[in-house]
Design an enzyme around this catalytic site. Sequence first.
Site, PDB file in Angstrom:
ATOM      1  CD  GLU A 171      -2.909  -1.029   2.407  1.00  0.00           C
ATOM      2  OE1 GLU A 171      -2.830  -0.083   3.193  1.00  0.00           O
ATOM      3  OE2 GLU A 171      -3.786  -1.910   2.491  1.00  0.00           O
ATOM      4  CD  GLU A 359      -3.644  -5.550   4.019  1.00  0.00           C
ATOM      5  OE1 GLU A 359      -4.488  -4.699   4.408  1.00  0.00           O
ATOM      6  OE2 GLU A 359      -2.419  -5.381   4.103  1.00  0.00           O
ATOM      7  CD1 TRP A 405      -6.405  -6.268   8.383  1.00  0.00           C
ATOM      8  CD2 TRP A 405      -4.435  -6.983   7.573  1.00  0.00           C
ATOM      9  NE1 TRP A 405      -5.421  -5.729   9.162  1.00  0.00           N
ATOM     10  CE2 TRP A 405      -4.201  -6.153   8.690  1.00  0.00           C
ATOM     11  CE3 TRP A 405      -3.340  -7.555   6.928  1.00  0.00           C
ATOM     12  CZ2 TRP A 405      -2.918  -5.872   9.154  1.00  0.00           C
ATOM     13  CZ3 TRP A 405      -2.073  -7.270   7.386  1.00  0.00           C
ATOM     14  CH2 TRP A 405      -1.870  -6.431   8.490  1.00  0.00           C
ATOM     15  CD  GLU A 412      -6.031  -0.723  11.430  1.00  0.00           C
ATOM     16  OE1 GLU A 412      -5.456  -1.810  11.259  1.00  0.00           O
ATOM     17  OE2 GLU A 412      -6.261   0.079  10.511  1.00  0.00           O
TER      18      GLU A 412
HETATM   19  O1  IFM Z   1      -4.114  -2.760   9.249  1.00  0.00           O
HETATM   20  C1  IFM Z   1      -4.073  -2.280   7.942  1.00  0.00           C
HETATM   21  C2  IFM Z   1      -2.910  -2.888   7.187  1.00  0.00           C
HETATM   22  O2  IFM Z   1      -1.693  -2.641   7.817  1.00  0.00           O
HETATM   23  C3  IFM Z   1      -2.834  -2.312   5.802  1.00  0.00           C
HETATM   24  N1  IFM Z   1      -4.108  -2.392   5.122  1.00  0.00           N
HETATM   25  C4  IFM Z   1      -5.275  -1.947   5.835  1.00  0.00           C
HETATM   26  C5  IFM Z   1      -5.344  -2.598   7.198  1.00  0.00           C
HETATM   27  C6  IFM Z   1      -6.606  -2.127   7.942  1.00  0.00           C
HETATM   28  O3  IFM Z   1      -6.574  -0.749   8.101  1.00  0.00           O
END
Ligand code: IFM
Length: 455
Positions: A171, A359, A405, A412
């Site tokens: 990301e 995710e 995820w 978080e």
């Molecule tokens: O916890 C995050 C993760 O690190 C990256 N993608 C989104 C998730 C939820 O916010």
Amino acid sequence: MTDPKLLAARFPKDFLFGVATAAYQIEGATKADGRKACIWDAFSNMPGRVYQGHNGDVACDHYNRWEADLDLIKDMGVSAYRFSIAWPRIIPDGTGRVNETGLDFYDKLVDGLKDRGIKAYATLYHWDLPLALMGDGGWAARSTAYAFQRYAKLVMARLGDRLDAVATFNEPWCSVWLSHLYGIHAPGERNMDAALHALHYTNLAHGLGVDAIRQVAPQVPAGLVLNAHSVIAGSDSAADKAAAERAHQFHNGVFFDPVFKGEYPAEFMEALGDRMPKIEDGDMEIISQKLDWWGLNYYTPMRVANDPTEGAEFPATVSAPPVSDVKTDIGWEVYAPALKSLVENLYDRYTLPVCYITENGACYNMGVEDGEVDDQPRLDYYKDHIGIVADLIGDGFPMKGYFAWSLMDNFEWAEGYKMRFGLVHVDYDTQTRTVKKSGKWYGTLASLFGGGNLG
Ligand code: IFM
């Protein structure tokens, strides 16, 4: 359709169902065995940046409990694990001395996965930049991209013989815009110029990372994980549709276009190109090397409308209201069709390789009662979104796998430990793990794959 067996029947036998985590969110042990601080250690110690001053010092104590955690993945019936490697454990100052003990940890982890028959999907960068690199400007400095390349080489030289796939970045939207423009993630900057530098140097680092992987471990499929936004115009007006296109360019195109087309999006460059750092000869070729796969992280749609404010900065959009009333506990709209339209739209715009959903999941904060966690809304979320993935496969899209995820509740980011995304509940006082209702359901689904049980 809630019966996992019926849902499973809609997937090819070799489809991969896995679970995902990231180093800073679960490992803890931030000072152990030669690890030095990363930008999240510093950021979470700044007053007011993270909910109630939470930090990653202990997290899920996975650094000490990794064996039991891998047993848990196996016991759930899941046969693929996506995890990230902490750069500050491997090269504690970002450049310079290598910490072999840090590499040893991931060596053991990967062996532990192999011993249990679990596939290893590694991510090289999930936001824990060694703090020392901030002295040179962090991601706003070109030198960080080369430091990343060296780190990538070291990791691949040690682990490459046993990884099933590797992603350079997780990301980059977050480590670029959320971290340098919106100030919500570390290092907490709110500066378009810094963000534009971070953008190009992150893209460059991705390309240099692909080089490193191909030089040292060419057999490992190399990819990139993008949280592409499913941009939906708030109305049918020409102004809102144009706003949606600008939003696409700003939030998705600045990553997809360089990587998959070798250029930055035109309107974006018209608006902000003169504030970008110098793009050196050869940069775009490095960035746009062919990938073996890409990963999509999806949670919620992005609804946008035109921002009519005179002189509004690109992309000049405002949020449009949600369509669905259903929201998760973090406030994100639940709307599974946006996952479908997003994949369709991206394959329409770009020539993309095979896709993993790297995710997807939902934040619900219910706790343990009588030894159980009844998180039916999370189960419903999974059922609906995994159903969409089955639809996409039915329509011919090359969807190869799905990672929930997250394996377990964890840190978080700016929300601290308040927001829970796990299939497994973590009691942070005792570190007790309790598989939630959704985790049992997902494990049943996953257990029908990987072992060829459908055959
Ligand atoms: O916890 C995050 C993760 O690190 C990256 N993608 C989104 C998730 C939820 O916010």
